[in-house]
Design a protein around this motif. Sequence first.
Motif, PDB file in Angstrom:
ATOM      1  N   GLN A  15       4.998  -0.983  -9.649  1.00 55.32           N
ATOM      2  CA  GLN A  15       4.610  -2.449 -10.181  1.00 55.32           C
ATOM      3  C   GLN A  15       5.507  -3.328 -11.018  1.00 55.32           C
ATOM      4  N   ASP A  58       4.813   6.181  -8.405  1.00 57.22           N
ATOM      5  CA  ASP A  58       3.958   6.078  -9.534  1.00 57.22           C
ATOM      6  C   ASP A  58       3.727   4.453  -9.450  1.00 57.22           C
ATOM      7  N   GLU A  59       2.227   4.428  -9.280  1.00 56.08           N
ATOM      8  CA  GLU A  59       1.945   3.037  -9.111  1.00 56.08           C
ATOM      9  C   GLU A  59       2.475   1.959 -10.172  1.00 56.08           C
ATOM     10  N   GLU A  60       2.412   2.325 -11.335  1.00 59.62           N
ATOM     11  CA  GLU A  60       2.477   1.332 -12.526  1.00 59.62           C
ATOM     12  C   GLU A  60       4.124   1.207 -12.525  1.00 59.62           C
ATOM     13  N   VAL A  88      -0.118  -3.125  -5.784  1.00 58.63           N
ATOM     14  CA  VAL A  88       0.150  -1.962  -5.347  1.00 58.63           C
ATOM     15  C   VAL A  88      -1.150  -1.299  -5.146  1.00 58.63           C
ATOM     16  N   THR A 114       0.924  -1.278   0.016  1.00 56.94           N
ATOM     17  CA  THR A 114       0.041  -0.032  -0.082  1.00 56.94           C
ATOM     18  C   THR A 114       0.823   1.089  -0.030  1.00 56.94           C
ATOM     19  N   LEU A 115       0.261   2.331  -0.536  1.00 61.95           N
ATOM     20  CA  LEU A 115       1.005   3.349  -0.663  1.00 61.95           C
ATOM     21  C   LEU A 115      -0.015   4.691  -0.188  1.00 61.95           C
ATOM     22  N   ARG A 127      -3.221   2.161  -3.677  1.00 64.05           N
ATOM     23  CA  ARG A 127      -3.040   3.543  -2.882  1.00 64.05           C
ATOM     24  C   ARG A 127      -4.144   3.929  -2.079  1.00 64.05           C
TER      25      ARG A 127
END
Length: 149
Positions: free
Chosen positions: A101, A96-98, A113, A88-89, A115
């Motif tokens: 990942q 940046d999640e992507e 991932v 988790t963020l 948020r």
Amino acid sequence: MIRVVATGTFDILHPGHLYYLEESRRLGDELSVIVARDANVKHKPRPILPEAQRLRMVQALRPVDHALLGDLHDMFRPIAEIRPDIITLGFNQHFDEERLQQKLRDRGLDADVVRIPGYPGSLASSSKIIERILNTRGPASPNGPVGEE
């Protein structure tokens, strides 16, 4: 068992931190928290509390099953050891999640991932708490510095 990892600096604990960890914990059966090392905090002002104190405070929180300091040189090393299903963020974390990942996949880590949204409170960030302290207790405030009579 679903393992979740949350990460952060956790300087001056506040309701936003607790909300982030509670919401992270709800996503799985076990929550591990990686606390940023003092030397690795470069995207914002250095923490006020030393890393050992921040770790101790996070360890004491009810949603947290395990807490550890991050690695000084490789942020993915503790994640590889824990092998979480979910990372988790916080709403204001600079990842940046992507891209994260993809970096995880490149390291052979298959974690989702997620948020976590921000806590709806006026003092839900360390910087806002510090600003309020300075405005209400600092030398230029109507109340003067702490301890001054």
